[in-house]
Design an enzyme around this catalytic site. Structure first.
Site, PDB file in Angstrom:
ATOM      1  N   ASP A  53      42.875  33.954  37.643  1.00 54.20           N
ATOM      2  CA  ASP A  53      43.846  34.378  38.655  1.00 54.20           C
ATOM      3  C   ASP A  53      44.401  33.138  39.353  1.00 54.20           C
ATOM      4  OD1 ASP A  53      45.234  35.488  40.871  1.00 54.20           O
ATOM      5  OD2 ASP A  53      44.003  37.297  40.722  1.00 54.20           O
ATOM      6  N   SER A 103      49.345  39.456  41.688  1.00 54.70           N
ATOM      7  CA  SER A 103      48.351  39.783  40.659  1.00 54.70           C
ATOM      8  C   SER A 103      48.396  41.243  40.232  1.00 54.70           C
ATOM      9  CB  SER A 103      46.949  39.480  41.187  1.00 54.70           C
ATOM     10  OG  SER A 103      46.840  38.122  41.480  1.00 54.70           O
ATOM     11  N   THR A 166      43.352  42.679  39.857  1.00 61.00           N
ATOM     12  CA  THR A 166      43.201  42.442  38.416  1.00 61.00           C
ATOM     13  C   THR A 166      42.282  43.462  37.749  1.00 61.00           C
ATOM     14  OG1 THR A 166      43.644  40.098  38.765  1.00 61.00           O
ATOM     15  CG2 THR A 166      42.570  40.713  36.693  1.00 61.00           C
ATOM     16  N   GLU A 227      22.045  43.496  51.602  1.00 61.39           N
ATOM     17  CA  GLU A 227      21.888  42.046  51.688  1.00 61.39           C
ATOM     18  C   GLU A 227      22.182  41.520  53.094  1.00 61.39           C
ATOM     19  OE1 GLU A 227      24.105  40.135  48.614  1.00 61.39           O
ATOM     20  OE2 GLU A 227      23.321  38.138  49.052  1.00 61.39           O
ATOM     21  N   PHE A 281      27.524  42.418  43.537  1.00 59.15           N
ATOM     22  CA  PHE A 281      26.703  41.387  44.172  1.00 59.15           C
ATOM     23  C   PHE A 281      27.056  41.093  45.621  1.00 59.15           C
ATOM     24  CE2 PHE A 281      26.296  40.526  39.605  1.00 59.15           C
ATOM     25  CZ  PHE A 281      24.917  40.573  39.507  1.00 59.15           C
ATOM     26  N   GLU A 323      37.535  38.160  34.742  1.00 61.78           N
ATOM     27  CA  GLU A 323      38.454  37.501  35.659  1.00 61.78           C
ATOM     28  C   GLU A 323      37.773  36.422  36.490  1.00 61.78           C
ATOM     29  OE1 GLU A 323      41.548  38.315  39.332  1.00 61.78           O
ATOM     30  OE2 GLU A 323      39.658  39.386  39.276  1.00 61.78           O
ATOM     31  N   ASP A 369      47.582  35.008  35.503  1.00 63.70           N
ATOM     32  CA  ASP A 369      48.585  35.996  35.918  1.00 63.70           C
ATOM     33  C   ASP A 369      49.837  35.313  36.476  1.00 63.70           C
ATOM     34  OD1 ASP A 369      47.029  35.142  38.050  1.00 63.70           O
ATOM     35  OD2 ASP A 369      46.587  37.152  38.802  1.00 63.70           O
ATOM     36  N   HIS A 370      49.614  34.238  37.226  1.00 66.03           N
ATOM     37  CA  HIS A 370      50.722  33.517  37.853  1.00 66.03           C
ATOM     38  C   HIS A 370      50.200  32.150  38.256  1.00 66.03           C
ATOM     39  CE1 HIS A 370      48.655  34.024  41.621  1.00 66.03           C
ATOM     40  NE2 HIS A 370      48.513  35.307  41.340  1.00 66.03           N
TER      41      HIS A 370
HETATM   42 ZN   LIG Z   1      47.264  35.305  45.123  1.00 67.81          ZN
END
Ligand SMILES: [Zn+2]
Ligand SMILES: *[C@@H]1O[C@H](CO)[C@@H](O)[C@H](O)[C@H]1NC(C)=O
Ligand SMILES: *[C@@H]1O[C@H](CO)[C@@H](O)[C@H](O)[C@H]1NC(C)=O
Ligand SMILES: *[C@@H]1O[C@H](CO)[C@@H](O)[C@H](O)[C@H]1NC(C)=O
Length: 532
Positions: A53, A103, A166, A227, A281, A323, A369-370
């Site tokens: 990304d 994105s 994404t 957590e 996570f 990703e 993506d960009h």
């Molecule tokens: Zn961005």
């Protein structure tokens, strides 16, 4: 002593590079590899799509140099895992409504094969950003769904929350990428029966492996995070009282389905016996790799490995989206070092996939993506830290860094002057590079992004293409989706493990080796001279 060895190495390699023979024989090996390459026309049993990304071309180059420098190499000549891909193309990233995209629109292009509007996911451009009603009837499905429908196992691995643009585009349809949980739906969206992205993680495609962050969008409002039980912002967000993690577990009753939220439990998941894995996570996005506690959270290479091992159990093959999602976020913050380290972590995950799969049956694609408005500039010497300063000073008699941004938070003018960085350590992970124009968050960049491909039908991805083409080319290769012309392709013979070219070809490269040996001798002869 390591530093001395490093200097000797750089000195020695620069001596080798002075020889024309070095470059000629290197080119001969590259040429021979290109001549030996025949298109792999097999049907792709498996597809792994790596998405960096915000991994624009300058990020790609700078990450290569950083990776080499982390290994005490000069860096420019380093060959990353991504660099080994035989086929390269470019993707045009604009969205239907914007010259420079986000994105969400881009994920709809490379996953669903349809270009769309900014901020929208899994819908065509007939849908309007944030307008639930416009979404109805304009949904488009992704290659993850096509692969599942064809009997393959499917998975998503990300370093962001799994509801982020994404990964979300692989399973959800939403007029807004921001509708993470039902609490994020505006009243109009609720009355028009639009559903949030987290709930679509369960209700749409049956996904075998889900790994990333994003616990807080899955649990009822106020639910304490396991957590960070004391942290209010980590608590559950859902207003509808649904506990999507528990729902997921009961949906998978009768199968071996593991939900884990920490590394200990993740490591204990045996891929050989696991049907489903959901690993979340963090309450939101995962940590940057440099800030990650390796005892609590796995690296993207580790999550990629687990996903591939579980998905490989399906005899029909698999589709996996991986990703590296936080290259982009570091760039938005103007933190070049952090962005590059994220890209290096993604490259390690690519290496893991290359190791675990067979080129004859697995199509691996790496793309972005960009881009971002990052530049690599100045005239730094060979081997200068990519996070360092150019030896050239500007007309204001002050140094500048090799990496800079077109816009972003790094524009901090003081009395009409840019900050004096002579005494600043620009290599820290928190350093914010200079930006030409002040913006709290750097924008995206608009140039083409690279597409790297390896494996069955990888050659289809050469050339300059609309980003939406990527989904169609991958689907054709794997014989999923609507275009099934390739399904009957006869498998090509398995490639024998080829001998490295420098042993196969004699002539020039042999000469190069003799030359290198002579250089080594010459070098050690010159050592005493160096100390005189
Ligand atoms: Zn961005
Ligand atoms: C690189 O050099 C530094 C010291 O100069 C050393 O601490 C480090 O271990 C070296 N790294 C590698 C990968 O060789
Ligand atoms: C939303 O769903 C409810 C219950 O299924 C239904 O009665 C209503 O007509 C739907 N509204 C719209 C705008 O589709
Ligand atoms: C990991 O998660 C399990 C299940 O909730 C828990 O029992 C264990 O204490 C956690 N481990 C750590 C190190 O937090």
């Amino acid at each position: 002593t390591f530093a001395v060895l490093g200097d000797i190495y750089i000195f020695f390699s620069s001596m080798v590079e002075e020889s024309p023979e070095f470059w000629r024989s290197q080119a001969q090996r590259t040429l021979q590899a290109a001549l030996d390459r025949t298109p792999n026309t097999n049907v792709a049993k498996n597809i792994v799509l790596f998405l960096g990304d915000g991994m624009g071309i300058t990020t790609y180059t700078a990450a290569r140099i950083l990776k080499g420098q982390l290994q005490n190499q000069s860096g420019e000549e380093t060959v990353t895992n991504m660099d080994t891909f035989p086929y390269v193309g470019l993707a045009k990233t604009y969205s239907v409504d914007f010259q420079i995209p986000d994105s969400a629109a881009t994920a709809t292009a490379y996953l669903c094969g349809v270009k769309t509007n900014l901020n929208t996911i899994g819908v065509s451009a007939a849908a309007r950003n944030g307008v639930c009603r416009s979404q109805k009837g304009n949904e488009v499905t992704s290659i993850l769904r096509w692969a599942k429908d064809a009997g393959k196992a499917v998975g998503i691995v990300t370093t962001t929350r799994v509801q982020h643009a994404t990964p979300a585009t692989s399973y959800a349809h939403s007029a807004s990428r921001k509708w993470y949980s039902d609490a994020d739906l505006p009243a109009s969206a609720r009355t028009n029966n639009c559903t949030d992205i987290a709930s679509q993680l369960l209700s749409n495609t049956d996904i075998d492996v889900i790994i990333g962050g994003g616990r807080k969008y899955m649990t009822p409002r106020g639910t304490r995070d396991p957590e960070y039980p004391r942290d209010y912002s980590s608590r559950g967000r859902r207003k509808d009282g649904r506990h999507l993690i528990q729902e997921w577990q009961s949906l998978k009753a009768g199968k071996v389905a593991h939900y884990v939220w920490n590394k200990t439990d993740f490591d204990a998941v045996d891929p050989e016996t696991t049907d489903y894995l959901m690993a979340l996570f963090e309450p939101g996005d995962m940590h940057f790799d440099l800030e990650r506690d390796p005892l609590m959270d796995p690296s993207i290479a580790e999550t990629t490995e687990k996903a591939i091992r579980i998905l490989s159990r399906n005899p029909n093959g698999f589709f996996l989206l991986v990703e590296g999602g936080r290259i982009d976020q570091a760039h938005h913050a103007g933190r070049g070092s952090m962005a590059l380290h994220e890209a290096v972590a993604l490259d390690r995950a690519v290496g893991k996939a290359l190791e675990l799969t067979n080129e004859e049956e697995t199509l691996i694609v790496v793309t972005a993506d960009h881009s971002h408005p990052l530049v690599i500039n100045g005239y730094p010497f060979r081997g200068n830290s990519i996070l360092g300063k150019s030896p050239l000073w500007a007309s204001d008699m002050m140094p500048f860094t090799t990496l800079m941004y077109g816009n972003g938070p790094g524009n901090k003018m003081e009395g009409g002057k840019r900050p004096d960085i002579r005494k600043v350590d620009t290599k820290t992970s928190g350093y914010v590079q200079l930006a030409a124009v002040p913006l709290k968050s750097a924008t995206h960049g608009g140039e083409d992004v690279v597409i790297l491909a390896r494996g069955p039908m990888a050659h289809l991805l050469q050339g300059v293409h609309e980003q939406s083409y990527i989904a169609h080319a991958m689907a054709y290769a794997a014989c999923v989706g609507t275009d099934r012309r390739h399904c009957a392709a006869r498998p090509r013979e398995m490639n024998r493990k080829s001998t490295p070219h420098f042993f196969k070809t004699s002539g020039l490269s042999l000469k190069a080796y003799v030359y290198a040996a002579l250089m080594i001798l010459a070098f050690f002869q010159s050592v005493p001279l160096l100390f005189m």
